[in-house]
Structure formats: C-alpha cells, structure tokens
Design a protein around this motif. Structure first.
Motif: not given
Lengths: 797, 292
Positions: A81-82, A224-235, A260-263
């Motif tokens: 997923e990531t 100001g960060g974003s973690i969307r890019g960490s997911f195969v199917n991002p929010p 953050e990714i795991t939670a």
C-alpha cells in the motif's frame, strides 16, 4: 552596546521572562499525547530482535483474535500500500526500506508489524502474540568492514554498502602538504549519539475515506509537510497539524514519517477511526531513526614553522546505519559551509564516504554534523601547537580570520558575515584568568596529577535561508529557498495578535516575537499575544532548524510589522488629514514625526478599519491583519552560503582526570561568544547551557553501543547515559557583540553553537591532561574505562 | 512499555499480605517503593500475574530502637536514612550510603528493605547491610524467621526467600563505639548504580585494628563480604604496604562481570583502588572518633 534597531527598544535586548513558560510549566500545553478523540485506537509495534534477517512468514492469527484488537498490519501488507521511505534523490536512490520491514529487517528494533487496539496495553499484548519466522543473515556492523567487497550486503539491489563517496578539493592540498614544515595527523572516532527530548515522537492519524482526506496530528518540528506521496492509493488531500512539543533537537523531522504512514494506513483499515502512536523511550533509543554522527576521521594538517596552518585534509567515513530514509547523510555536507573553522586556510581536501550497516538509521541532531568536524580541527590545532612549542591560544590567534577581512569568503565559496575572533578569544582568556589556570595546571602536574586545559574556538552557521552553495549537491543539484512567515493583527483595543506558522518547541520564539512587536509599536508586552496559526493553509515556514529562527523570524516579524504599520499610517493620514510621510508610530499611536500635534491610538485606527470602512482611503485594504513571508533576496547559486550568519565562540575548559579510575571532572568552564545582537540574553544563555550539556554528553557519557552481532546495548537510560545537572557545570558565559550586517537587528543564529564547540573543548582538555603520559585519546567519548586503558598503556611503556 | 495484565492487591496489614502470598505463591510479586519493580513491569522483564502492593501497610513504616540495633520496617523510604536521629547516632554508615545512592526523588519512594530484597549486585544497601551484620525478618502464615543479609543472596538477583514470605523488617546492629566507616564507589554519573563499590567498618584497640568488616558491590553476582581481606587486617597496625596488600587481594579475589559500561578487568582495578580509599576513610573516621 547599542542595538541597531529601527525602533525604540524597551524590551529587545532585555532578559525578560519567557511568555510561553507559564503554559509549559503548569502542564497546560496541549502535547500530542494530551489529545483524545472518541473511539481512538492505540498502536504498538512488534520489532525485530535481529539486526539482519530475512522475513520468511508472519502469523498474526492469535494477535488478531485478542479481544480489543481492531487491526493487525504486517510489514508485507504495508508494502503493498505504500512507497519506500524518502531517500536522497540524485545522491542515493534505493537505499531505504518501507515504514515497516517487509521482506527483510535491516536493524534490531525495526518494526515488522503493527497492532491497533482499544488500548496501548492490549496492543502490546497482541504484538507479543505475532509470530514471525526469520532467516538470520550476517550482520554488517563495522563501517570499515562494511565498505569491503566481501561484506554482506544491507541492500541486495546495490553493489556494495557504500552509499556515496564525494571528494571536495579546494586549492592544491597535495602540493601544500608537501611544502609544509610540519604535518600533524590523527584518526578520530565520534560516538553514535542522538537528541533525547523530554517528549518522544507521536502521531494521531485519521484517514476519512468518505471525505477522502487524511489528517495527522503530530509533534513534527517541520511544518507544512504532506505524506500523500507515500501511498499507492493516496487520499485526496492531507494535512499535517503540529502540536506544541517538548523539545526536538532534530529528532522530530524525518523520523516521524514511518509512524505517520503506519498510523494513517491503520486508520484507513479501521474505517477512519483516530489511531494514535506514541513512541516510548526504549523505542526512541532503539529505533527512532535519529542516531547521529557515528563517524571515523583521518585528518592531516600542514603548518609552516611559525605556526600558520596552510592545508587541511579531512577524510570522513560516516556509518549511517541501515538507511538514508531521513536524508540524514546530508549531515556530511554541512561542514562544507565552515570547512576551515575560524582559520584562514586556502588548501583543503574533504573526502567523505557514507556506508550502510545493520544499525538504527541516522537522523538529524542539533549541529547537523558540525560538532565532530570542529573537534577534528581543534584537536589538530592543539597537536600542532605542542609540536611547535606554541600555546593553544597563540596558535589560534596566529591563524584567525581578522576582523577587517569580513565579509570573508571561505574556500568553498560560503561567506562569513562578521566577527572579531581575536577579541572573543581574548575575552574568554581574560575572564578565565588563563595565565592563572596555566599556573594552577603546572602546580598540580608537578604533584603528578592529570590536569588538562583547553582553549578552543568554533563557528556556528546560522539562519539557514536556502539550500545553496555546497548544499545543492545533496539535493541533486537543485536549489531551494527556506522562507519564514509571520502574521500580525491589531484589535480595536490596540492589542496585537501575532501568529507563527510552526509549533511551540521551547527555544523561546514567542518571547522574542513579543519583545519585537511590542517595541515596534511602542506598546507593552502584555498587549501582544503570540500563538501558533491554525490556518488550514498556513503561510510558508520551515520551522526551527539550522539555528535559523532568531534570524528568519525576526525578518518575518519586522516585515509583517512594516506592512501593518504602513497600512495604519495610511488610514491615519486620511483621518488626520496629514500626509503619511509626516507621520510615525510611537507609544502605541500614530503621531506627527517629532512628537508634536495630535496623536491617534492604533486601536482607534483598527476600530475605524473594522467599523467605519467608509472613512478609509479607496486604495487601502481595509483589514487590520497582515501576513508576511520573508525570503532572502539572494541568488540561489552554486556558490554562496546557505547560512546568513556565522556566530562564533571560544570555550576554555579545565578538567582533571583521575589517574586511578580514568574519570574526568570538569572544574572550570568559561565561554565567550558572539551571536550578534542578543534579543534576549537570558534565552541565549539557555541555548548555550543546553548545548554544553549535549556536548558534555557526547564526550563523557552518551554513546549508542552495538555488539558484534549488531545488537544494541543502549536501549534504556540506564545504559544510554544522559548527563544530569550533577555532571554539567553551570558555565561562565560572556557576551561579545558584532551585529551581523546581513540580518534584521544584527542577530546571528545561536541554537547550535555550544554543541559545536563543547565536544572539542572536553576532548582537547582530556588529551591535554593525558599529555604528560605520552598517550592520546582518539575516541571522542572519554568514557572512564577508555581513559584508564590509556593510562595503563602509559604505565607499561 | 506497558506491563502485562496482573491482579492488583493492596493489603492493609501484614497478616493480609501473607495470606495473599500463601494463596498466590510464586505467581505474586511484592510492590514496595517500585523503583526497580515498575520499570521491570513496564519493560515486561517481570511478568507476575499478581502484584501485592504493601505501601498501605501502616505498621511497616518505622525506624525504631531494638536491642543494640536499629529496626527499619519494610515500607520505610530510603530518604529517612538521611534525616533520622537514631540512624545518625547508631548506624551513621547508612547515611553515608544514602549519599552514594540515587537521586532524592527515587529515595523518597524507594524503600530500604526493597533495595536489599531486590539485591541488585551494584546497589549500596545490600553491601552495607552485610558489613553491618544486618538481619531480615521474613514472615509468612507459618511464622517468622530471621535471615542474616550475608546469607540471603543466591547469585544474580536471587535470594533464599520462600514465595509465601514477606520481609517485614531489617535490623541493623548498632556500630561499635569509635567505629569508623566508609562507603565509596565509582559510578558513571551521580546517583547511578556503581561500577564498583566498597563499604568498610573499622575499629581500633589502641594502635591495632580490632574490628573490621569489608563488603563490596558491583564486583560479583551479589554484594558480599571480603573475609580474607578482613583477616589480613585484623590485629594489624595500619600501613600503606598493608593496604596495598589488601587491595591486591581484593582485586584478585572478586569476580566482577563485563557489561557495556565496564569490563571485568577495569572493575578489578577499581576494586583495588576503592578498597584503599574506603579503608583510608574508615580509619580516618575511627581516629577522629577516638580523638573526640
């Protein structure tokens, strides 16, 4: 001294009490672990007991069946997923794993599975029930062995364990070394250490699939960060919200990402319930991806017979642990901005290599790689002084960049803004009664005691504004700007609200922001309130890092204040029927320049803007609120300095080493430092004292130890020894002020200076104590047994 | 760092406590000050299914005079060793031990008896208790018995207590008149457990050592007495040669362990140094005592 301020300073420059302390000291700050949400789940990780092993299989059936467990997520499932954790594009791709280990573990303590349950207790019970079958591999532990072709590979997709090698050569170091009258050389080791803030990292994630939105509450120091890019199917969108935190020292940057990714993923799997993970202290010491500066150095300096250093060669081998997931190996680059320290040296070779091993990944730590470099420079200056029969202070005076040479361009192209190194050193010597200390040392040496005296000097790059000059290399050739913002509004009562765009961290920025804004508008500090913006789309901010906030936030505050003041004066000009250029702000009012005539209270102007917009000039924005984003108006070029200010300091330390036990006691510690204008001298001293504590920690106490199998030996505070108030003397601190010509108010960054210089001060003093025995400590951590071994060695010579 | 689930029992009397111990036996652990137990629970090193919290047993908090001794109940906090007049008068070595021990916050909660029962090999109180010839009172539903601390330990963190027994008291014999004392140690930081330490008691008859007790900590699987070293000293006049002989005997006879803070070799060297420092200090005190 007079402060070069554009306003009457009543508070700026004074040691006023910190405005944020009542909230912090009475426990009313809302830290990440204080947040509760209905139905919130709690995470526990199962962590690998092996340093290097293939994962054969997972069995989570017993854990999943435990009442209270909502979800069990294995590393293998997470991988689907990531995407892999960040590395350093252009420098080192494919050198990191995922948020949890999927196929193989690369360090003891790496997470392999996570449980979300109704309490942390149940989550930990369940984590114990997960069965993982491993195939144990040879652990790569020693960085020198790791670099050899026959070593086991930490990453099978790579050809070796060498992450990168770089050579930076300036001038003609080989020729200069050949021509040198004296060459001193030595190998050094710096211990693996890390920041240990009172509060560990934490995150609460909520992935609302209906709203297609991920929210993470964290205690990140990087807003100001974003973690969307960490997911195969991002929010569809995500937001990272930072809570006030209990210290960082660099540990609350990249290290948070994996959690953050795991939670977040667990929240999505649990239908959008809030999922909380709070790192515990053992996890922090074991696996927080924040260990730093596990370094080996080979250094060689050349001197003329009269003590002038002509060439420095420094070869660095950095053990970055199991990945470069935090871009932390970039800490190898920071010394390039102050490569020769305070000394005028034209020839330099800086050769660096980073290798991966089966240890906890490296992460940022206060100082970002400069403290070990300073230690190497200062120790070799001492060695040369001894060889040439010079005094430690004398050889430094002999090599200093002189006050009339600023701005001084270093060999790497960075520019030191200002300073008077000879005067700072002289101040330290006078205050320490250096000649008296030398006499005392001699007297006790005559009694056979081991007494060491050091005089060391260091440079502190501060106010990081951009990734320019040598820093472009580790961004793969790109430049970047690091802006900072502030917002100010004024109420009809004449009170000011100031908003910062990063979370309260503890250094005191709300206090100096209050001082500056109160002075700027001529009001009391009580009329100014500083808080963290809760804007959904906040203004640009890098937050605290790189000794930057005193520099960049001061710029942002004054920029915002200028913007607001111009607007207030324009409105007042209309109301008073007086040209704006004849008006000024003083004592909380707009008045005629020179102080004659009518005055108009600022609150009244704000009230006019709010309630009588018909009285405003047409062209003005009728809003008593401004946001200003500061950025340095400098080119992002291949040369040039990523830092605007270069503070400097001299530390004088007197220590005694117990001949029988090898224990070092610090008897005197005197500091003179120049961080330019001091916005709040007491807060500067707090920064210095804290940095000294961490420097003493690294050189006398703290060290992450691994055994030959890569098993960590320092996973509790009984084994990783933080110095306490008993071990850290209250240092004697003296100010010297050379305002920076490049910054607002003449400030220089000061958050990291003391940790830059203290390790060198202790290390040089211990070596000076051992000098009569003819032995030398090469490991920068003067652990008693290490020193005792050397004393034994001397006895057997 | 959360403990595994356990049943929590809080007896109000010794009788209730021993009844619980009789019922649960080796499944139960006693919680006194908790300064070692709580971290062990949180780290899941200790996993008892029953925890018997004795902190509310009012009858176990006391320091009182017994026959030529000072008796201390098993809920009495370590901090009291530093401010109690009876301790200062009869067993002043305990106040010296306290100065080497942990930070005040820990001493305010940790108990004297708890430290002795836990038996950390590097802790100060077990060694001082052994040097003093202290005895523990262990009670169970079957009755009470007295155990000399010197016979209490059986290796690394082990002791001879039965699962149904509760130590209710430690009894420290009063020090002899004119007896000098010393507790010295080397630790990495102030308040840490010792890398090595030595406690000694010395009394003179004229110029000769008449009474001597030496015990060490951090130098083996448990604190223990150094009987051979005592034999060398007894009946002798003091001299630096004698102290060196004793020091090298101690150094070669102890069996310290390696860990990440110190090797066995280094600890042996510390043992020699500390033996000398301790004897010097104890003798100094004895002589001052005799002079005053």
């Amino acid at each position: 001294m007079s402060i070069p301020v554009p306003f009457k300073s009543k508070y700026v420059g004074q040691s006023v009490k910190r405005v944020e302390d009542p909230v912090l000291l009475t426990g009313r700050a809302r830290h990440i672990d204080d947040l509760e949400f209905p139905g919130m789940l709690h995470v526990a990780f199962l962590r690998s007991p092996h340093a290097h092993a293939k994962i054969i299989s997972f069995d989570v059936s017993a854990a999943s069946a435990l009442p209270g467990v909502e979800c069990v997520l294995t590393g293998a499932e997470l991988k689907e997923e990531t995407r892999p954790l960040n590395t350093m594009p252009g420098i080192a791709s494919g050198w990191s794993g995922y948020a949890m280990a999927a196929d193989k573990v690369r360090y003891a303590g790496e997470a392999v599975a996570a449980v979300a349950a109704t309490s942390r207790y149940i989550a930990e019970d369940a984590a114990e029930l997960i069965q993982v079958e491993y195939e144990i591999l040879d652990a790569v532990v020693d960085p020198e062995q790791a670099a050899l072709p026959e070593s086991a590979l930490v990453y099978e997709n790579q050809e070796s364990n060498v992450l990168f090698e770089r050579n930076y050569t300036y001038g003609e170091p080989d020729r200069a070394m050949k021509e040198a009258d004296l060459v001193v050389r030595e190998n050094y080791r710096f211990p693996r250490v890390s920041g240990n803030p009172l509060e560990t990292v934490g995150v609460i994630a909520r992935w609302d699939s209906v709203a297609d939105e991920l929210t993470c509450w964290t205690n990140t120091q990087s807003p100001g960060g974003s973690i969307r890019g960490s997911f195969v199917n991002p929010p569809g969108r995500d937001q990272i919200t930072a809570q006030p935190h209990g210290g960082s020292f660099g540990t609350k940057m990249g290290a948070l990402l994996k959690y953050e990714i795991t939670a977040a993923l667990l929240s999505r799997l649990c239908d959008g319930r809030h999922v909380k993970y709070i790192e515990d202290r053992m996890e922090h010491l074991l696996a927080s991806s924040t260990h730093a500066w596990d370094r080996r150095y080979e250094a060689e300096f050349g001197f003329t017979s009269d003590g002038r250093c002509t060439v420095m060669k420094v070869r660095l081998l950095n053990d970055v642990g199991s990945s470069c997931e935090n871009s932390a190996p970039s800490m190898c680059w920071k010394p390039l901005v102050m490569l020769t320290g305070p000394y005028k040296v034209q020839h330099f070779e800086y050769d660096m290599a980073a290798v991966v091993t089966n240890k906890t990944p490296e992460g940022a730590y206060r100082g970002y790689g400069v403290p070990p470099h300073t230690l190497v420079i200062e120790r070799l200056m001492d060695k040369a002084a001894v060889a040439l029969g010079m005094d430690a202070a004398e050889i430094r005076q002999h090599n200093f960049i002189q006050p009339d040479e600023f701005p001084y361009k270093t060999p790497t192209g960075t520019e030191y803004d200002s300073g008077d190194y000879p005067a700072v050193l002289q101040l330290a010597l006078e205050k320490a009664n250096y000649e008296g200390l030398k006499a005392e040392q001699q007297r006790r040496r005559d009694e056979g005691r081991l007494v060491g005296l050091s005089v060391v000097f260091g440079i502190e790059p501060g106010g990081v504004w951009a990734m320019t000059g040598p820093f472009r290399d580790w961004l793969g050739g790109m430049g970047a700007i690091n802006p900072e913002s502030a917002a100010i509004s004024i109420s009809a009562e004449g009170t000011f609200d100031v908003e910062l765009f990063y979370a309260l961290e503890g250094q005191g920025q709300p206090t100096f922001a209050t001082q500056i804004i109160a002075d700027y508008f001529g009001v009391t500090m009580e009329s100014v309130r500083v808080s963290q913006s809760d804007a959904r789309n906040p203004a640009p901010s890098m937050g605290p890092a790189g000794s930057r906030q005193a520099v960049v936030l001061t710029f942002a505050l004054i920029g915002a204040a200028d913007k607001l003041a111009a607007r207030l004066i324009r409105v007042a000009s209309n109301l008073l029927q007086t040209p704006a250029d004849q008006l000024e702000i003083a004592d909380g009012s707009v008045q005629l320049k020179g102080g004659q005539g009518p005055t108009l209270p600022l609150g009244q102007i704000a009230a006019t803007m709010t309630f009588r917009p018909d009285l405003l000039p047409d062209e003005i924005e009728g809003n008593p609120q401004v946001t200003y984003t500061w950025r340095a108006n400098r080119p992002v070029d291949t040369e040039g300095s990523p830092y605007l200010s270069y503070a400097n300091a001299c530390h004088v330390a007197l220590v005694e080493v117990d001949r029988a036990t090898g224990q070092t006691s610090i008897e005197r510690y005197v500091i003179a430092d120049d961080c330019g204008t001091r916005l709040n001298p007491a807060m500067v001293e707090g920064q210095v004292q804290g940095g000294v504590a961490q420097g003493i920690g690294a050189t006398l106490f703290e060290e992450y130890v691994y055994d030959e199998y890569g098993q960590p030996q320092s996973v509790t505070f009984a084994d990783y020894l933080m110095p306490s108030i008993y071990e850290v003397p209250m240092t004697e601190k003296h100010a010297f002020v050379t305002p920076s010509p490049l910054t607002a108010l003449g400030v220089k960054g000061t958050g990291e200076g003391a940790i830059h210089v203290t390790p060198a001060a202790i290390f040089c003093a211990v070596n000076d104590a051992l000098a009569p025995l003819g032995v030398e400590l090469e490991h920068a951590n003067a652990k008693p047994e290490r020193v005792w071994q050397l004393i034994q060695q001397a006895a057997n010579i | 760092m959360k403990p595994v689930a356990f049943k929590y029992l809080k007896p109000a009397t010794v009788e209730e406590a021993t009844a619980f111990l009789a019922e649960y036996g080796s499944e139960a652990k006693i919680l006194a000050g908790g300064q070692s137990m709580m971290p062990m629970l949180s780290m899941r090193i200790a996993r008892p299914s029953v925890l018997v919290d004795i902190n509310e047993i009012a009858e176990l908090t006391y320091i009182r005079a017994a026959d030529d001794a000072v008796a201390i109940g098993s809920v009495t906090r370590q901090r009291r060793l530093g401010d109690d007049d009876l301790v200062a008068e009869q067993v002043p070595v305990l106040a010296s031990a306290l100065k080497c021990m942990s930070h005040p916050q820990i001493q305010n909660r940790g108990t004297v008896v708890g430290s002795i029962c836990h038996g950390d090999p590097a802790a100060e109180l077990p060694a001082v208790a052994i040097a003093l010839g202290a005895e523990l009172t262990a009670c169970s539903q079957a009755g009470t018995r007295t155990i000399p601390v010197a016979e209490f330990y059986r290796g690394y963190y082990r002791n001879i207590l039965e699962p149904d027994e509760l130590v209710s008291e430690v009894n420290f014999p009063a020090m002899l008149p004119g007896c000098g004392w010393s507790v010295v140690e080397i630790s990495r930081r102030h308040g840490d457990l010792a890398l090595a330490g030595v406690a000694s008691l010395v009394a003179f008859a004229g110029e000769e050592i008449d009474h001597v007790r030496i015990a060490c900590f951090g130098l083996g699987k448990a604190a223990h007495r150094l009987v051979d070293a005592e034999s060398l000293l007894k009946g002798q006049r003091t001299s630096s040669e004698l102290f060196q002989e004793v020091a090298s005997l101690v150094s070669s006879s102890v069996k310290p362990m390696d860990d990440s803070h110190a090797s066995a070799e280094y600890r042996r060297a510390l043992a020699a140094e500390l033996t000398q420092r301790s004897l010097f200090e104890a003798i100094e005190r004895a002589k001052q005592g005799a002079a005053s």
